[in-house]
Design a protein around this motif. Structure first.
Motif, mmCIF file in Angstrom:
data_model
loop_
_atom_site.group_PDB
_atom_site.id
_atom_site.type_symbol
_atom_site.label_atom_id
_atom_site.label_comp_id
_atom_site.label_asym_id
_atom_site.label_seq_id
_atom_site.Cartn_x
_atom_site.Cartn_y
_atom_site.Cartn_z
ATOM 1 N N ARG A 1 8.116 18.623 3.598
ATOM 2 C CA ARG A 1 8.862 18.292 2.385
ATOM 3 C C ARG A 1 7.961 18.628 1.207
ATOM 4 O O ARG A 1 6.765 18.305 1.221
ATOM 5 C CB ARG A 1 9.263 16.822 2.375
ATOM 6 N N GLN B 1 4.718 16.827 -0.032
ATOM 7 C CA GLN B 1 4.434 15.690 0.837
ATOM 8 C C GLN B 1 3.772 16.080 2.155
ATOM 9 O O GLN B 1 3.506 15.225 2.989
ATOM 10 C CB GLN B 1 5.729 14.917 1.130
ATOM 11 N N TYR C 1 13.579 11.741 7.127
ATOM 12 C CA TYR C 1 13.921 10.711 6.141
ATOM 13 C C TYR C 1 12.659 9.921 5.795
ATOM 14 O O TYR C 1 11.917 9.504 6.693
ATOM 15 C CB TYR C 1 14.965 9.741 6.698
ATOM 16 N N ASP C 2 12.415 9.705 4.503
ATOM 17 C CA ASP C 2 11.232 8.943 4.078
ATOM 18 C C ASP C 2 11.560 8.257 2.756
ATOM 19 O O ASP C 2 11.546 8.874 1.689
ATOM 20 C CB ASP C 2 10.032 9.874 3.925
ATOM 21 N N GLN C 3 11.866 6.963 2.840
ATOM 22 C CA GLN C 3 12.243 6.206 1.641
ATOM 23 C C GLN C 3 11.126 6.160 0.597
ATOM 24 O O GLN C 3 11.397 6.097 -0.604
ATOM 25 C CB GLN C 3 12.630 4.781 2.025
ATOM 26 N N THR D 1 8.850 8.491 -0.174
ATOM 27 C CA THR D 1 8.700 9.729 -0.948
ATOM 28 C C THR D 1 10.013 10.234 -1.517
ATOM 29 O O THR D 1 10.024 11.114 -2.370
ATOM 30 C CB THR D 1 8.078 10.837 -0.067
ATOM 31 N N ASN D 2 11.124 9.700 -1.044
ATOM 32 C CA ASN D 2 12.433 10.103 -1.548
ATOM 33 C C ASN D 2 13.322 8.877 -1.603
ATOM 34 O O ASN D 2 13.849 8.436 -0.576
ATOM 35 C CB ASN D 2 13.046 11.179 -0.648
ATOM 36 N N THR E 1 16.234 8.332 -2.423
ATOM 37 C CA THR E 1 17.639 8.435 -2.030
ATOM 38 C C THR E 1 17.819 8.327 -0.520
ATOM 39 O O THR E 1 18.948 8.185 -0.044
ATOM 40 C CB THR E 1 18.237 9.767 -2.516
ATOM 41 N N ASP E 2 16.714 8.413 0.248
ATOM 42 C CA ASP E 2 16.829 8.241 1.702
ATOM 43 C C ASP E 2 17.114 6.779 2.024
ATOM 44 O O ASP E 2 16.452 5.879 1.503
ATOM 45 C CB ASP E 2 15.540 8.667 2.404
ATOM 46 N N THR F 1 13.746 5.484 7.012
ATOM 47 C CA THR F 1 12.491 6.206 7.199
ATOM 48 C C THR F 1 12.373 6.554 8.673
ATOM 49 O O THR F 1 12.022 5.707 9.498
ATOM 50 C CB THR F 1 11.289 5.354 6.739
ATOM 51 N N GLY G 1 16.036 19.395 -1.589
ATOM 52 C CA GLY G 1 14.803 18.646 -1.417
ATOM 53 C C GLY G 1 14.657 17.958 -0.078
ATOM 54 O O GLY G 1 13.613 17.367 0.207
ATOM 55 N N VAL G 2 15.699 18.018 0.759
ATOM 56 C CA VAL G 2 15.633 17.389 2.077
ATOM 57 C C VAL G 2 14.735 18.231 2.987
ATOM 58 O O VAL G 2 14.815 19.462 3.003
ATOM 59 C CB VAL G 2 17.038 17.258 2.685
#
Length: 379
Positions: free
Chosen positions: A81, A84, A118-120, A122-123, A125-126, A129, A154-155
C-alpha cells in the motif's frame, strides 16, 4: 552545518519496533518494485507446484463439484500500500473457498478474485484490519468488463483471477477462469513468471533474473533495457536453415566449389525467425553457439568434402564433420561450439564434386539443414 538524513525506520532500535517498521524489515528481503529503491514487488510468492505446470500457490480453480463456489490453493501473497510498505499474507494447510453471486438472467459478467489488504490504522475507511481473499462482482452486460474500477483508490490488492459468469450459469468450470497471478520472490532470487505476468514487463534492477516457467522455461537476465536470454530447459533455442546453392538451384555441378548458404531461415522454440531472411544470418545476440550441420544427398555416387562454417570477422573456417571424398555424405553431421559476436554475419559452404555421369542434387525434401543454437553467454 552538516545536514543528516534520518532512516525511514530502523528495526530493533529501542522502542521502534512498530508494525510499519516490521513491514519495512520484511520488505528488505523481498523482490524490489520499480517505483524507487525501497519499493517492493506485489505478487504471489512461488513455492508449490505439481509436475510441469505453473506453480499452484493461490491458484483459483472450480469446486470439486462445479457450482458458484471456487477453491483457492494455499500460498503467500505480498500486497503493498502506497507509503506503508509490503504486507505479507498467508493461507496455509488447506484449499480455501469463495462464493460468487448468482448469475444474471440475461447477460454475462466478469468477476474478480483478489487478495485485499485492510488496515484501519493506515486507512481510516477500512472497517477491519486483516488480509482477505474476496470476490469483486462485475456488472452484467452484453460485452462485460472486469470491475477494476469498482475497487476504491488506494486499496492494496493483487488479482488472482478473472472469472467469466455466463448468463443463467449455475456452475463455474475451469474454462471460465483466467489466471491473473503475478509472481514475486525473495530479493536476489530467480522470479518465476506466473500466467498474469507479461514477458515484456521491465526488470527492477540490472542483473535481475526471471524464469518464464513451465517445463521449457527460459532463464533471462535484465540488462538494464531488455531481457537477455541465458538458457532454456527442455526445448533448445536454435535456428534452422535449409541449404540451397547461392543461385537458388538445388543441382550440384560436376566439379568446382558450390557455395551453399543459409536459406529460408526459420526460428524454432523462439520468435526470432522473422528477423533473419535471405542467405546468411546476422545474430542479434553475442554468446556461445552450437553449430550443428547435417547434409543429405540424393545420389550416393556423389562425393563431398566437409561442411564448413566460414567468416572473415573473426577469421575462421571450421570443419563440421565429414572429410574429403566421404562417399555420399549421406548422414554425415557434426558440431562446433563457437563464440559469435552480435551482428556478425555467418556464411556456410560445402565444397563438392561429382564422380558420376549425373549431376548431384541436394536432397529436394529440404533435409539438408544447419542448426544454430545458443547455449550460453560469455562476458
Amino acid at each position: 552545518m552538516a545536514v543528516h538524513a534520518p532512516a525511514t525506520s530502523t528495526w530493533s532500535l529501542q522502542l521502534q519496533n512498530t508494525a510499519y517498521a516490521g513491514r519495512l524489515q520484511v520488505g528488505a528481503f523481498l523482490a524490489p518494485g520499480t517505483a524507487d529503491a525501497a519499493a517492493t514487488r506485489d505478487g504471489v510468492l512461488v513455492g508449490y507446484s505439481s509436475g510441469a505446470v505453473a506453480p499452484l500457490d493461490l491458484k483459483v480453480i472450480p469446486d470439486d463439484t462445479p457450482s458458484m463456489w471456487l477453491k483457492i490453493y494455499p500460498g503467500r501473497a505480498v500486497v503493498t500500500r502506497s507509503g506503508q510498505g509490503p504486507y505479507l499474507h498467508t493461507w496455509n494447510s488447506a484449499l480455501w473457498k469463495v462464493q460468487l453471486d448468482n448469475a444474471n438472467s440475461t447477460n454475462p459478467r466478469i468477476d474478480l478474485v483478489i487478495v485485499r489488504n485492510y488496515d484501519q490504522v493506515t486507512n481510516g475507511t477500512d472497517a477491519q484490519t486483516k488480509g482477505r481473499i474476496e470476490v469483486v462482482t462485475g456488472t452484467a452486460a452484453a460485452v462485460p468488463v472486469a470491475p477494476y474500477n469498482a475497487i476504491p483508490a488506494g486499496v492494496g490488492y493483487i488479482t488472482l483471477a478473472e472469472v467469466t459468469v455466463p448468463a443463467n450459469a449455475s456452475t463455474i468450470n475451469s474454462g471460465n477462469i483466467t489466471d491473473k497471478r503475478r509472481g514475486t520472490c525473495a530479493r536476489g532470487g530467480v522470479r518465476v513468471l506466473l500466467p498474469g505476468d507479461s514477458l515484456s514487463d521491465p526488470g527492477s534492477y540490472l542483473g535481475e533474473l526471471t524464469d518464464t516457467g513451465g517445463a521449457s522455461g527460459q532463464l533471462r537476465r535484465w540488462n538494464g533495457t531488455s531481457w537477455s536470454w541465458m538458457a532454456q530447459a527442455g526445448v533448445p533455442r536454435f535456428f534452422q536453415a535449409d541449404l540451397l546453392r547461392s543461385d537458388g538451384s538445388a543441382t550440384i555441378n560436376g566439379g568446382g566449389i558450390t557455395d551453399l548458404k543459409l536459406y529460408n531461415v526459420s526460428g524454432h522454440g523462439t520468435t526470432w525467425g522473422s528477423v533473419y531472411n535471405g542467405r546468411g544470418v546476422s545474430l542479434a545476440e553475442s554468446g556461445l553457439y552450437r553449430i550443428h550441420g547435417k547434409l543429405l544427398a540424393s545420389i550416393t555416387a556423389d562425393n563431398y568434402t566437409a561442411l564448413r562454417l566460414t567468416s572473415t570477422v573473426p577469421s575462421y573456417s571450421n570443419i563440421i564433420g565429414g572429410g574429403n571424398n566421404n562417399p555420399g555424405f549421406l548422414i554425415a553431421e557434426g558440431t562446433e561450439y563457437l563464440y559469435i559476436g552480435a551482428g556478425q554475419t555467418l556464411g556456410f559452404t560445402v565444397e563438392a564434386f561429382n564422380s558420376s555421369a549425373t549431376a548431384g542434387t541436394l536432397n529436394p525434401n529440404g533435409v539438408s539443414r544447419l542448426y544454430v543454437e545458443k547455449v550460453g553467454e560469455i562476458a
